[in-house]
Design a protein around this motif. Structure first.
Motif: not given
Lengths: 703, 511
Positions: A216, B270, B273, B314, B397, B399-403, B488-489
């Motif tokens: 983020g 989401w 996720y 993903s 990863y 797509v989203s580093s948080w997930v 992706g983020d």
């Protein structure tokens, strides 16, 4: 260069044959196979290293097998050999071969020897896979493989609850680091589109200065990647924060501590940073982090090392501290010096551990130095070997002339930190100098407590049992049957009724020996000590030119970042910087001499005066307590809450149980419904199908 | 193999075996079941050998029109092939697992298992929507019977729970299927996979299918039937439940939800996720505090299946292939772990962790196998567990580093609960005399565990054998859902304001 295939896979083969053959093959056969395999590997490794040393060898990659191909992600099993790998090859195979040999003596009376030797060989294989990796995933394979072997060997005496706990702790704490490593690999793939190490290193400078979204926020791309990978290195190399498993790992047999938890596995993090040095060079922030963590660890571990009583724990904290040196060397850009210290450290630290093992062997598995003393006359070879090891680790030598192994590598690191001109360089230098003082202190403290003074053996339960057993059950001339957990258990059982025996022994012997006679270790244990002593004496002198001298960047042949500029700066540091390590080494030595030989009441007085400080340091800065409070207990508590309150209390109550309740309330035939559910289910399905087909027919008609 | 109805034959063999089992006495029933499953395994090998990697997407197709547009249509792609192989590989092991421990109604027991095999292979081969539905739902009926008749003390409650969860999803899925057929005018699954439903319609259809697949998976919070079912099921029931039946949910996503409703899949990514992240953390923590071995492994299954859903959603090749490999690997590994529990349950008749301890002493080969399967479960590289987990997480990863971060904590928690289990059962002191007296695994148990161990290592060291047949189908699916792919983020970008740190660049990279 196909010898590399033999070097790597012979230990694996030996591990498989030995492990599965186990009792069918018998102790001697398994021990011969595994030890033989390692000596062959070692014999094949040295020519490779010497080839690089003389400049005749070229880097090569030997493909083995296709591994994974998924979209554009692809990685194979392959063995890369370059200078950096060659250095690791000789370290790993030499120490491993010697430790195998040593274990013939040390594990002599263990009932489970084939398993032990198979694990040792398995470990060696995994470690070799790690250092020959040509892509990050194979490195990760070796990384986790050594973790597995470490887990199995720490828990080798699996009946001991403390060994089981230490094994799990080692694996799980390492997994925290591995989380970072894995995320780092994912990030590398995302950014570079490949995980081949040479390809990444080539492309890294091009990505410098770019930014990436992560959790983020936006950060510098290379900083994120390097720090993630470095978290992995911190776990494996027991750096501050993720170090808590290393002292506990001393639950494993001592040869394991020497091989895995001193000379090889724990240096994997340093190796990784050096292997990826072009990557780290693109992020000054990441290098600062490496420097800071290394310097902090080197200081922290040294403080704890000064207060411990367990001989193995002192050396474990010493290892942790020395690894800190290697990291801040790397953080300062002196990768060559980091690798050089890794190289020399492997010899003298393995020597110290194996020497400690020899002492423990002689002292009937007593590890508390408070019950040692005066051993130099009883085990002279061990004494001399450990003295050479101590001279090496404390870095004895005359600047610009001659010295023991640690003198060359440690001084180079301190000079590099000072000369690097980086932000944290001076901080690292001062941390390193303080740690050097403490290193000298705790190393000599160990030597004095163990080998000098009067025997204090009478206070040791282990010695009491040895004497008691010898008296009680006929004279067993080599009373070291405490290798297995079973025997320890028996020993504790003896404890309950053994008090009269204690008194009896005290009455007989007023010289502190309790009538116990330590024996020098068998030849299988002494030969490795002697060989490693040679390493501790000469490794620095013989190789410093190749590893860290100006103009000799050719030795590394680009396998790590070698900065001529920094080497130059190292030579330019003020004279006091060059002499500082020697000075603090002398102060440490004198302090230890005063406190443990000249005036033995001094430590108690000191502790009395600085009680709180001592308590803090003695309890390892309370990291274990903190983690227990922050992570372990909440995890179990949360597990219970999620299970009892959420799964059963909410999900089930509102879900199936609630439905059952509704059914039971609304129907007097609830029982019938429950037992007849199967038929109703089939019925619903059938009705559904009939409906479906009718609708389908109607649908087609309408079209 | 041109025109030879091998898929029908693979359905027919166990079906005939099942009928035969009902007619003969116990001993013969076991042999018949074993022979039938072995024949099916041989047919499976033949199928794999004749599968043309890189050839047509659908192979071994058969089609017989039955009535009113309802077809006996079979056919497989690489994805189905791998899941069929998993099924036919595990079935003989299941029959072996109940060889001695099942004593009542042996004929019916073996018949039920053969029937399960028929229906599961049916699920993976069906190319007609209604045919799929019949196999999909009917497959659970013999499973209920296995739990309800040969299960433990609390079996009625367990199968009731299983039933209740499944029912709602099934009804919704059926309604969705009816609507789809009406809309698209065909029951042919390959045609439907390429049919573009209107985005609004997709939303509802997706949710209806999700209701069914999420339960089968199972995803948090509709997972609570699984621990209950596992605990009560006989060993072979657990093996087949964890090994194959759970894969029907993942297969459903990959065959229906993703290709048929790509926009809706992206829209609800989401949701998936979140449920998966919660599952990884929560069920792992729950596994940590279990006292019952089967419950622990059941909860770990929920956590592993969450990695599957994360990989599937993903929207890239790594995630999809990773999800498939996790499914295959989990089928082998959790099956093997349940077998391992069964081995000692047969000896001591308890699943309480505390009743064991120190088994490494008296059961060294058992300890070795369990170490391998434990390590495969925690995803040690070199075992099957790693490959899938790694690819799935590498996929998410992007797509989203948080997930990715939250899901990757599974490697820490997984190590904690599995090694804690191993320590309490296999390591430690031999504190219970009866557990200490147990014999090491016998020949029958060797024959069950060794092939799985070999497969686990094979898939870990050379997964290409399993990836290659699926590659083209995954690529096709990836292309199909590419239009809905979320950004992706990471968004790597050259920063303008930041001055280039050139300090060390000139001395770096001496290549």
């Amino acid at each position: 260069m196909h010898s590399i295939l033999f070097i790597v896979f012979l230990p694996l083969l030996a591990a498989i044959v030995g492990g599965l053959g186990n009792r069918m093959l018998g102790n001697t056969v398994v021990k011969s196979i595994t030890t033989g395999a390692l000596f062959v590997s070692c014999a094949l490794s040295w020519p490779i290293f010497l080839g690089f040393l003389s400049g005749t060898a070229e880097a090569s990659v030997t493909p083995v097998l296709h591994w994974v191909q998924s979209g554009t992600m692809s990685f194979d099993w392959a063995l890369r050999v370059d200078t950096l790998t060659a250095v690791m090859l000789v370290v790993i195979t030499s120490v491993s071969a010697l430790v195998h040999l040593y274990s013939w003596g040390y594990m002599e009376e263990d009932p489970d020897q084939p398993r032990f030797f198979a694990y040792l060989s398995l470990f060696t294989f995994a470690m070799l896979m790690l250092v020959t990796a040509d892509n990050l995933v194979q490195m990760f394979f070796g990384w986790e493989g050594v973790g597995l072997a470490s887990y199995l060997l720490i828990g080798f005496w699996f009946k001991k609850p403390s060994a089981g706990a230490a094994a799990i702790k080692a694996f799980v704490v390492n997994r925290v680091g591995d989380l970072g490593f894995m995320m780092g690999i994912f990030g590398v793939y995302l950014v570079f589109g490949t995980i081949s190490i040479p390809a990444i290193l080539d492309a890294a400078p091009g990505m410098a200065g770019t930014t990436i979204g992560f959790l983020g926020h936006r950060f510098d791309t290379m900083t994120v990647l390097c720090i993630l990978l470095f978290i992995g290195a911190m776990g494996k190399s027991a750096q501050l924060g993720l170090h808590t498993w290393l002292p506990d790992a001393m639950e494993g047999p001592t040869p394991v501590s020497a091989l895995i938890h001193a000379a090889t596995m724990v240096t994997a993090g340093v190796f990784m940073v050096c292997r990826l040095s072009p990557l780290f060079e693109t992020s000054p922030t990441a290098l600062s982090v490496v420097t800071f963590v290394g310097a902090a660890t080197c200081f922290f571990a040294a403080t704890v090392g000064t207060t411990q009583w367990d001989i193995k724990r002192v050396i474990a904290y010493s290892t942790c501290s020395q690894l800190g040196y290697m990291f801040f060397a790397a953080g300062s850009g002196a990768y060559g010096a980091a690798m050089f210290h890794l190289f020399t450290h492997a010899f003298f630290k393995a020597l110290l551990f194996l020497g400690a093992g020899s002492v423990i062997h002689a002292m009937h598995h007593e590890q508390d130095m408070r019950f040692y003393g005066g051993l130099r006359k009883h085990i002279p070879i061990t004494f001399w070997a450990m003295t050479l090891g101590t001279l090496a680790i404390t870095g004895v030598g005359i600047a610009g002339t001659l010295g023991f192994a640690g003198f060359y590598s440690k001084d180079a690191i301190l000079e590099a930190a000072f000369g690097s001109g980086k932000e944290l360089g001076t901080f690292a230098f001062w941390m390193g100098i303080s740690a050097a003082l403490m290193t000298s202190f705790y190393s000599w403290r160990l030597a004095f407590l163990t080998f000098f003074g009067k025997p204090r053996w009478a206070g040791s339960e282990h010695i009491q049992h040895a004497v008691h057993d010898a008296h009680g059950h006929g004279h067993d001339d080599h009373p070291s049957d405490e290798h297995s957990g079973e025997a320890t258990e028996q020993a504790h059982a003896h404890d309950a009724h053994g008090h009269d025996a204690h008194a009896h022994v005290h009455a007989d012997h007023g010289d502190g020996t309790a009538g116990y006679h330590p024996h020098e270790s068998p030849l299988a244990m002494l030969i490795p000590l002697i060989v490693l002593s040679l390493g501790a004496v000469f490794a620095g002198f013989l190789f410093h030119h190749s590893f860290i001298s100006e103009g000799d960047g050719e030795f590394w042949k680009g396998s790590l970042v070698f900065s001529e500029h920094l080497i130059h700066a190292m030579h330019e540091v003020p004279t006091w910087v060059k002499w500082a390590p020697f000075t603090v080494m002398t102060i440490g030595l004198l302090t230890a001499w005063y406190a443990y030989l000249k005036n033995p009441s001094f430590p108690a007085t000191f502790v009395g005066q600085f009680g709180a400080l001592h308590k803090f340091v003695y309890n390892k800065w309370f990291f274990d307590e903190l983690y227990n409070f922050l992570f372990v207990r909440p995890a179990f508590w949360l597990g219970k809450v999620f299970w009892k309150q959420v799964d059963i209390g909410i999900v089930d109550r509102l879900g199936p149980d609630g439905a059952a309740w509704v059914v039971a309330k609304s129907s007097t035939y609830a029982q019938k419904v429950q037992s007849g559910y199967l038929y109703s289910y089939a019925l619903v399905m059938l009705l559904g199908l009939v409906g479906a087909i009718s609708w389908a027919i109607a649908g087609f008609g309408a079209h | 193999m041109n025109g030879f109805p091998i898929l029908s034959l693979m359905l027919l063999v166990p079906l005939v075996g099942a009928v035969a089992c009902l007619l003969v006495e116990a001993k013969a029933a076991r042999s018949i079941a074993l022979i039938a499953t072995l024949i099916d395994f041989a047919l499976g090998v033949l199928l794999w050998a004749n599968y043309d990697v890189g050839g047509a997407q659908w192979q071994f197709q058969e089609k017989v029109e039955l009535f009113a547009g309802f077809n006996w249509a079979l056919g497989i792609d690489g994805i189905a092939l791998m899941l069929i192989m998993l099924t036919v590989f595990l079935m003989p092991v299941c029959i072996g697992a109940g060889w001695n421990s099942i004593e009542k109604r042996v004929g019916e027991y073996n018949a039920a298992f053969l029937l399960v095999e028929v229906l599961i292979i049916g699920v993976f081969t069906a190319q007609d929507l209604y045919l799929f539905y019949i196999f999909f739902e009917a497959g659970l009926i013999p499973m209920y019977l296995i739990i309800g008749i040969w299960g433990g003390a609390d079996r009625i409650y367990a199968s009731y729970k299983f039933f209740l969860y499944t029912l709602l999803g099934s009804v919704l899925m059926l309604i969705a299927m009816l609507w789809m057929v009406n809309e698209a005018g065909t029951t042919d699954i390959p045609t439907l996979m390429a049919y573009d439903f209107a985005p609004q319609a997709q939303t509802w259809l997706w949710l209806a299918f999700f209701a069914s697949f999420a339960v089968k998976m199972p995803m948090w919070p509709v997972h609570t039937w699984l621990p209950a079912a596992h605990v009560q099921a006989p060993t072979a029931g657990s093996v087949i439940l964890a090994g194959v039946l759970l894969k029907m949910g993942g297969y459903g996503f990959i065959r229906f939800a993703l290709p048929m409703f790509p926009e809706a899949s992206a829209q609800f990514a989401w949701l998936v996720y979140w449920l998966s992240m919660v599952a990884v953390v929560v069920t792992s923590l729950i596994a940590l505090v279990q006292h019952d071995m089967k419950k622990l492994i059941a909860y770990s299954s929920v956590a592993h299946m969450a990695i599957v859903t994360i990989g599937l959603f993903s929207f890239n090749v790594q995630g999809l292939e990773g999800a498939m490999v996790v499914m295959l690997s989990h089928g082998l590994v959790s099956g093997a772990l349940f077998l391992g529990v069964g081995v000692i349950y047969d000896r001591l008749h308890t699943r309480e962790i505390d009743r064991y301890g120190g088994l490494a002493v008296n059961m060294p080969y058992y300890a070795l196998f369990m170490m391998l399967f434990t390590m495969a479960s925690v995803g040690l590289p070199g075992t099957s567990g790693f490959v899938g987990e790694f690819l799935s997480l590498a996929g998410i990863y992007q797509v989203s580093s948080w997930v990715a971060l939250v899901a990757t904590t599974g490697i820490i928690l997984g190590a904690a609960y599995m090694l804690y289990l191993y320590r309490r059962v296999i390591f430690g002191e031999q504190k219970n005399a009866d557990a200490a007296a147990m014999k090491d695994i016998d020949l029958r148990e060797w024959l069950m565990m060794a092939p799985i161990a070999a497969a686990v290592l094979w898939m870990g060291v050379y997964p290409e054998s399993f990836l290659a047949p699926m590659r083209q189908d995954i690529a096709a699916l990836d292309a199909r859902i590419a239009r809905a792919k979320p950004a992706g983020d990471a968004k790597v970008a050259v920063a303008k304001a930041q001055p280039k740190t050139d300090e060390s660049a000139h001395e770096g990279a001496h290549h």
